[in-house]
Each structure stands twice: as C-alpha cells, then as structure tokens.
Design an enzyme around this catalytic site. Sequence first.
Site, PDB file in Angstrom:
ATOM      1  N   LYS A 138       5.330  -9.241   2.167  1.00 23.76           N
ATOM      2  CA  LYS A 138       4.118  -7.994   1.983  1.00 23.76           C
ATOM      3  C   LYS A 138       3.371  -8.713   3.372  1.00 23.76           C
ATOM      4  O   LYS A 138       3.331  -9.805   3.748  1.00 23.76           O
ATOM      5  CB  LYS A 138       3.387  -8.488   0.876  1.00 23.76           C
ATOM      6  CG  LYS A 138       2.575  -7.453   0.691  1.00 23.76           C
ATOM      7  CD  LYS A 138       3.402  -6.306  -0.154  1.00 23.76           C
ATOM      8  CE  LYS A 138       2.663  -5.156  -0.522  1.00 23.76           C
ATOM      9  NZ  LYS A 138       3.470  -4.059  -1.367  1.00 23.76           N
ATOM     10  N   ASP A 158       1.623   0.945   2.230  1.00 25.43           N
ATOM     11  CA  ASP A 158       0.955   0.366   0.971  1.00 25.43           C
ATOM     12  C   ASP A 158      -0.277   0.953   0.987  1.00 25.43           C
ATOM     13  O   ASP A 158      -0.755   1.997   1.643  1.00 25.43           O
ATOM     14  CB  ASP A 158       0.892  -1.020   0.753  1.00 25.43           C
ATOM     15  CG  ASP A 158       0.619  -1.804  -0.558  1.00 25.43           C
ATOM     16  OD1 ASP A 158       1.471  -1.842  -1.168  1.00 25.43           O
ATOM     17  OD2 ASP A 158      -0.703  -2.114  -0.704  1.00 25.43           O
TER      18      ASP A 158
END
Length: 445
Positions: free
Chosen positions: A125, A165
Amino acid sequence: MEILKSVLEDVIKRNPNEPEFHQAVTEVLESLEPVAKAHPEWVEAGIFDRIVEPERQIVFRVSWVDDAGKVRVNRGYRVQFNSAIGPYKGGIRLHPSVNFSIMKFLGFEQVFKNALTGLPIGGAKGGSDFDPKGKSDGEVMRFCQSFMTELAKHIGPDTDVPAGDIGTGAREIGYMFGQYKRLANEYTGVLTGKGLDWGGSLARTEATGYGLCYFMDAYLKDKGETFQGKTVVVSGSGNVAIFATEKATELGAKVVALSDSNGYIYDPEGIDLAAVKEIKLVKRGRIKEYLEYRPNATYTEGCSGIWKIKCDIALPCATQNEIDVNSAKTLIANGVMAVGEGANMPSTIDAINAFLDAGILFGPAKAANAGGVATSALEMSQNSMRYSWSFEEVDAKLKGIMENIYKNASKAAKDYGHEGNLVVGANIAGCEKVARSMYAHGVAY
C-alpha cells in the site's frame, strides 16, 4: 491467544503510536491461533513473526509547485508488505489522514485479501498526505509527477504494481503513468486502473462495488436469502458505493441512503443513481446536491447517523472504523440481517464482535471488497498478453472469483471449528496460502 501472544506484543512494542496497524494485526492474529497450533513448523520457522513485518517501508519527500508559484511539501509512502505469492500489489491513497499506521494496516490487510483472490499477487500500500480536493488539474499533475519521480525507483510490472485508492482516480493514475513512462522509457503495465485507451481493463471501475455484491449474494443464497426486496444502506459515494448501489439494485434491492465526508442523504423511494453519478463522477460535487434532483429526499450533516436508518443490509463503503459498537448495536436493534464491508476495515473490532454475537451475516473487508484488486490483477494479465477482454468476460471472471472467495473462507472457518465466522475463515484462508509460500522459500526469506 497463547502461541501468538508474543507476536502481537512485539508488533505493539516495535510500532508504537500506530493504532490502525495494531487493530488490523490484533484482528488477524486472534483468528490465526488455531493455524499456529496446527502448524508448529510454521511457528518454528518464524512465519508469524515475519508475516506481520513489512519487507520494505519507503518514505520520501514530495515537493511540488502550486498555481501561485509557491513550493508545497508533502510526504510519500510505499509499504511493500509481502511478496511471497507474487509482485507487490496495492493502491495509492491521497488523503490528509495518510500516515505510516494507515499505510501499514492497509498493506497488511492487502496481503491476505490478495491471497484470497487466488491470483499471484503480493500485498502493498502507498500514498501521501496530499489532498487532491480543491486542487487544479495542473496542481494535481505536478504533485503526481513529483510523487512518481521517487516511487518509480521502487516499482515495476514484476516488482510492485500500484493502483488507485481514495483520492487516486483515473486523472491521478494517468499523470503517474505518464511520468513513469517518461522515466523508465518503457510501456509496461506498472499501474492498474489505467484508462481504457492505454491499457486499462473494462469493469475495473465497477469491480469493488460489484464484487462486494457478488460476495454478499453468494453468502445470502447459501443461507436461503437474496437481495430481492431488501432495503439497503450504503455509506460513501465514491466508486465503491456507487457501483455497489448499482449492482444491489440490479439484484432486486432498494438502496435508500448514501453519504460523503460532510453528511448523508436518505431517499425512501430509492436512490436515483443517475443523479448521484452526475454529482460525484461528472461534477465532483457533494452529496447534498442530490436534493436538487430529488427534493423529497433529506440531507443530514455528519456521517455516523446513516446507520440509524432502518435497513436489511448495510454496506459500509466509506472509510476505516466508520461503524463503532454503538452504530453496530443500532443496526442490530433495527433488524439488519447482513453487513458487507466495501471499505477497508470500516467496522471496529467491538462492532464486528457485536455483529457476530447477534448472528448477523458479516462479510469482512478482506474478502468482501477483494473485487477491485482481483480485477486489477486481471488488468495485469491483459497487459502482459497485450490483449483486452470484453466487459462481460471480466465481469464473469470477477463474479467467479468472489464466489470462490466466499466458498474458501466459509470452508476454512468450518475446517478450523468456527463455522459461519467469515472473519476467521477469510484470515485463515488467506494466511495459509501466504504461509505455505513463505515456508517453501526458506527461513532467510
């Protein structure tokens, strides 16, 4: 916990002041105690000690110039958590709340989520505390170019393939991809969520929301229920929420509420999705503008009140920890029968326990919202083949993947004595694949 208690204690000691990461690791390790008992060789090899420690953590300065000519400075992150089953894969979040704790919790969750898809992708991430809201296209472009100038040193189609995201949509991915291509002097599938004209996949935009509903539909059908005739509350109004609303409606449900960071709308006649798409996807506006389209709907400031609306199915698709234990108890008291997590870790541990204790059908995020990353992996496959599948082909693959995730999580829960608990089942099913791979690669891995 007995065997894994020391692992959790070490995580908390080694990573102070990171509550989101502590929460994510606690929830997973509590589920993995029976796995540790069944596999003492994994304990001996330090698998559980290693699985909670990122392989690599990157933090860097992002300097850019705003439209007034002033130099701005943000902080960029990439946490490459685990590559045991494939190249790192996970989104880039652009939001003021981004910090190491959130990046690590998201990267950790991504490891198990990606394993559940059955596709060869590891977990990572990244992101920045940059806020694209209110910025011009030029400012966003200059930020993204600066961000990618550093990130490009650490990613690649066979190393790490980031995606979008929160705050990172088609515009941001486009600017980042353009800068990577300029720096690397090659055209590769290094990012997913790309535009359809330059390597993107059909159904990617819809994938997380559609996948959430495919997962919950499989869950409901296994329990003799369906979406047909059910009242649904969806939090959020980004891609996940919008396309969860679309698919739930297609499956026969009536979605009556959506939200954004300012407040929520309630439309008892059913959400007018065309209006929401125009507001959020075209105009980039706020959800309260919905009243201009449907004046009989109501708008309420603040987000948490959305869970007071009576519903059969709740689909939290906004952000982490949006459902606390009080909201969970309110949903239960109002007769909710199923909760499916479209966002990452949207329910607190106490809220999850309240749902499980009440016998609510609970679809945890790492299983229920895996459709986005699954379709990203399908985009990687198409890029490698220099080929594109039709929307129907991708959608069919997505549906099959989500149904298999439900089956595998349900089976793992039953096999380890926790039948019906998909939180345990998803954690175990994801962990076993990663742990087997790590063990096969040797202790030095």
